[in-house]
Scaffold this motif. Structure first.
Motif, PDB file in Angstrom:
ATOM      1  N   VAL A 181       0.850  -1.186   0.000  1.00  0.00           N
ATOM      2  CA  VAL A 181       0.000   0.000   0.000  1.00  0.00           C
ATOM      3  C   VAL A 181       0.888   1.238   0.000  1.00  0.00           C
ATOM      4  O   VAL A 181       1.921   1.277   0.674  1.00  0.00           O
ATOM      5  N   LEU A 190       0.657   5.676   0.152  1.00  0.00           N
ATOM      6  CA  LEU A 190      -0.101   6.913   0.340  1.00  0.00           C
ATOM      7  C   LEU A 190       0.617   8.035  -0.393  1.00  0.00           C
ATOM      8  O   LEU A 190       1.805   8.278  -0.155  1.00  0.00           O
ATOM      9  N   VAL A 246      -4.807   6.840  -1.921  1.00  0.00           N
ATOM     10  CA  VAL A 246      -4.169   5.590  -1.526  1.00  0.00           C
ATOM     11  C   VAL A 246      -4.160   4.632  -2.708  1.00  0.00           C
ATOM     12  O   VAL A 246      -5.177   4.481  -3.406  1.00  0.00           O
ATOM     13  N   ILE A 255      -6.400  11.237   3.016  1.00  0.00           N
ATOM     14  CA  ILE A 255      -5.800  10.280   3.942  1.00  0.00           C
ATOM     15  C   ILE A 255      -4.455  10.811   4.428  1.00  0.00           C
ATOM     16  O   ILE A 255      -3.674  11.355   3.652  1.00  0.00           O
ATOM     17  N   VAL A 297      -1.426   5.325   6.568  1.00  0.00           N
ATOM     18  CA  VAL A 297      -1.909   3.974   6.272  1.00  0.00           C
ATOM     19  C   VAL A 297      -1.073   2.960   7.039  1.00  0.00           C
ATOM     20  O   VAL A 297       0.097   3.203   7.332  1.00  0.00           O
ATOM     21  N   SER A 298      -1.689   1.826   7.368  1.00  0.00           N
ATOM     22  CA  SER A 298      -0.969   0.741   8.037  1.00  0.00           C
ATOM     23  C   SER A 298      -1.554  -0.583   7.588  1.00  0.00           C
ATOM     24  O   SER A 298      -2.747  -0.847   7.780  1.00  0.00           O
ATOM     25  N   THR A 323      -5.884  -3.509   5.925  1.00  0.00           N
ATOM     26  CA  THR A 323      -5.250  -2.201   6.012  1.00  0.00           C
ATOM     27  C   THR A 323      -6.143  -1.228   6.770  1.00  0.00           C
ATOM     28  O   THR A 323      -7.368  -1.285   6.659  1.00  0.00           O
ATOM     29  N   ALA A 336      -6.658   3.032   7.340  1.00  0.00           N
ATOM     30  CA  ALA A 336      -6.317   4.352   6.815  1.00  0.00           C
ATOM     31  C   ALA A 336      -6.891   5.414   7.745  1.00  0.00           C
ATOM     32  O   ALA A 336      -8.028   5.293   8.224  1.00  0.00           O
ATOM     33  N   ARG A 339     -11.137   0.910   7.210  1.00  0.00           N
ATOM     34  CA  ARG A 339     -10.425  -0.365   7.076  1.00  0.00           C
ATOM     35  C   ARG A 339     -10.981  -1.167   5.904  1.00  0.00           C
ATOM     36  O   ARG A 339     -12.135  -0.996   5.498  1.00  0.00           O
TER      37      ARG A 339
END
Length: 257
Positions: A144, A146, A152, A183, A186-187, A193, A195, A204
């Motif tokens: 992913v 950003l 994203v 956004i 992100v993780s 994921t 955001a 999510r």
């Protein structure tokens, strides 16, 4: 038996982390590390000079030194400079350069390298058609990114909706998640994921959710982190909220303090 497996896994983690702090002047680097990221089999470390170093199991080339040899000590990732962020997937690695370009290496089972192929790479390759990136994160077999404009993008495996584009079709190049904007972070981890938006709301996707859904009851969030099967969020008031599976086997569907 479970205790033995857990102890063995713990020893691997301790071994990999210890290499980060062990003096190794023979390899020509001053220990000035500013970030680290661990995959399921290996570790990455980002030095203050913008170089990236890796060690651990390397069967898919995720260490990035041009080989598949296991490395019990730090080795320099080839062909990278001016890196400002790193991320480790299960068996692939990601680096974000200061110029906003993204490079990946390691496994490419589902297109997680994002270079238009399914061929794994033992050294960094540039992600196709992606620039002006602000942050990166890696799940099991997807990646992913950003961008500075708040959009994203994702690529790789999508069997559980990891790409957030409303389908379950994997992609070997980046695709934009159309329903997300503004956004700030992100993780990614496992198959999902999180955001975080500029207004403090959390979204999510993944784990069979193919389009982003807002996490209800959360607001005023300033940071998020996704675990393999759980999530955490930090509020502006300093409290931490978490949801998902826990060690006792319970599953929370909504955030709890």
């Amino acid at each position: 038996m479970k205790k033995n497996k857990g102890f063995f896994a713990l020893m691997i983690i301790v071994f990999m982390l210890s290499s980060l702090f062990t003096e190794q002047p023979a390899y020509g680097v001053t220990n000035s590390f500013i970030a680290a990221s661990g995959g399921s089999q290996s570790m990455l470390a980002l030095n203050s000079d913008g170089t990236v170093w890796g060690w651990g199991i390397n069967q898919n080339g995720q260490i990035g030194d041009g080989s598949t040899d296991t490395r019990p000590y730090r080795v320099k990732v080839t062909g990278l400079a001016d890196v400002k962020a790193i991320a480790s997937g299960s068996t692939h690695s990601v680096a974000l350069q200061k110029d906003g370009e993204v490079f990946t290496w390691g496994s490419n089972f589902s297109g997680e390298l994002g270079n238009g192929t399914l061929k794994e790479s033992y050294h960094p390759v540039q992600v196709t058609g992606l620039s002006d990136v602000k942050a990166v994160s890696a799940g099991s077999f997807f990646t992913v990114a950003l961008k500075n404009d708040g959009t994203v993008w994702a690529w790789g495996n999508n069997s559980s909706g990891e790409l957030g584009n409303g389908t379950t079709k994997s992609s070997i190049t980046p695709v934009q998640i159309p329903s997300l904007a503004n956004i700030s972070a992100v993780s990614a981890q496992g198959t999902h994921t999180l955001a975080l938006t500029n207004d403090g709301s959390v979204w999510r996707w993944g784990d069979t959710i193919s389009s982003p859904e807002r996490v209800e009851s959360l607001s005023d969030i300033v940071a998020v982190s996704a675990g393999y099967d759980h999530f955490a969020a930090l509020k502006a008031d300093g409290t931490v909220w978490a949801w998902g599976k826990n060690h006792s086997g319970l599953t929370a569907q909504h955030p709890a303090l």
